[in-house]
Design a protein around this motif. Structure first.
Motif, short mmCIF file in Angstrom:
data_model
loop_
_atom_site.label_atom_id
_atom_site.label_comp_id
_atom_site.label_asym_id
_atom_site.label_seq_id
_atom_site.Cartn_x
_atom_site.Cartn_y
_atom_site.Cartn_z
N VAL A 178 0.86 -1.18 0.00
CA VAL A 178 0.00 0.00 0.00
C VAL A 178 0.90 1.24 0.00
CG1 VAL A 178 -0.23 0.08 2.51
CG2 VAL A 178 -1.99 1.11 1.10
N THR A 179 0.48 2.25 -0.75
CA THR A 179 1.23 3.49 -0.85
C THR A 179 0.30 4.66 -0.58
OG1 THR A 179 2.67 2.53 -2.53
CG2 THR A 179 2.67 4.91 -2.38
N GLY A 180 0.79 5.63 0.17
CA GLY A 180 0.00 6.83 0.46
C GLY A 180 0.84 8.08 0.26
N GLU A 181 0.16 9.16 -0.06
CA GLU A 181 0.87 10.41 -0.31
C GLU A 181 0.11 11.55 0.36
OE1 GLU A 181 2.84 11.27 -4.24
OE2 GLU A 181 1.15 12.66 -4.34
N VAL A 182 0.85 12.44 0.99
CA VAL A 182 0.24 13.62 1.61
C VAL A 182 1.09 14.83 1.22
CG1 VAL A 182 1.52 13.36 3.77
CG2 VAL A 182 -0.64 14.60 3.76
N GLY A 183 0.43 15.96 1.01
CA GLY A 183 1.16 17.15 0.60
C GLY A 183 0.53 18.41 1.16
N VAL A 184 1.32 19.45 1.19
CA VAL A 184 0.83 20.75 1.65
C VAL A 184 1.50 21.83 0.79
CG1 VAL A 184 2.62 20.99 3.43
CG2 VAL A 184 0.46 22.23 3.67
N SER A 185 0.76 22.91 0.55
CA SER A 185 1.30 23.99 -0.26
C SER A 185 0.80 25.31 0.33
CB SER A 185 0.83 23.86 -1.71
OG SER A 185 1.32 24.93 -2.49
N SER A 217 6.03 24.33 -0.97
CA SER A 217 5.26 23.09 -0.96
C SER A 217 6.13 21.94 -0.49
CB SER A 217 4.69 22.79 -2.35
OG SER A 217 5.73 22.59 -3.26
N ALA A 218 5.48 20.94 0.05
CA ALA A 218 6.17 19.72 0.51
C ALA A 218 5.25 18.54 0.25
CB ALA A 218 6.51 19.83 1.99
N LYS A 219 5.86 17.39 -0.06
CA LYS A 219 5.10 16.17 -0.33
C LYS A 219 5.84 15.00 0.29
CE LYS A 219 4.99 14.63 -4.58
NZ LYS A 219 4.63 14.38 -5.99
N LEU A 220 5.10 14.11 0.90
CA LEU A 220 5.67 12.92 1.54
C LEU A 220 4.95 11.69 1.02
CD1 LEU A 220 7.47 11.62 3.78
CD2 LEU A 220 5.53 11.96 5.31
N THR A 221 5.71 10.71 0.60
CA THR A 221 5.15 9.44 0.13
C THR A 221 5.62 8.33 1.06
OG1 THR A 221 5.18 10.19 -2.16
CG2 THR A 221 4.99 7.83 -1.80
N ALA A 222 4.68 7.51 1.51
CA ALA A 222 5.01 6.37 2.37
C ALA A 222 4.52 5.09 1.71
CB ALA A 222 4.37 6.54 3.74
#
Length: 95
Positions: free
Chosen positions: A36-43, A68-73
């Protein structure tokens, strides 16, 4: 009986049912994997205006900022079982 009915704790599978049919005359190793892969971001976008005045001149500056920043787990696991000849291994497996 399920593991819960036998008084043990267990994980609940969230994936779809899977099956692997071994049509050979020998035992085969079946491996089932789930991921499973998830992604969260903020700008954030902003504007900044500043000015400095002196007796001689006035300086004015405008800035536009976009941060902006993005994190993928990603996580996953797998399980392997022996599937006897001419037998199908069934699983409901997931992370």
């Amino acid at each position: 009986m399920t593991a819960t009915e036998q008084g043990r704790q267990c994980h609940r599978a969230v994936g779809p049912p899977n099956a692997n049919c071994n049509g050979t005359s020998r035992t085969a190793r079946s491996t089932f994997a789930s991921q499973v892969t998830g992604e969260v971001g903020v700008s954030a976008i902003g504007k900044l205006e500043t000015s400095v005045g002196t007796l001689i001149a006035k300086v004015k500056a405008k800035y536009e900022v976009n941060v902006s920043a993005k994190l993928t787990a990603k996580t996953g696991d797998s399980v392997s079982v022996d599937t006897p000849s001419h037998t199908t291994t069934h699983t409901t497996y997931g992370v």
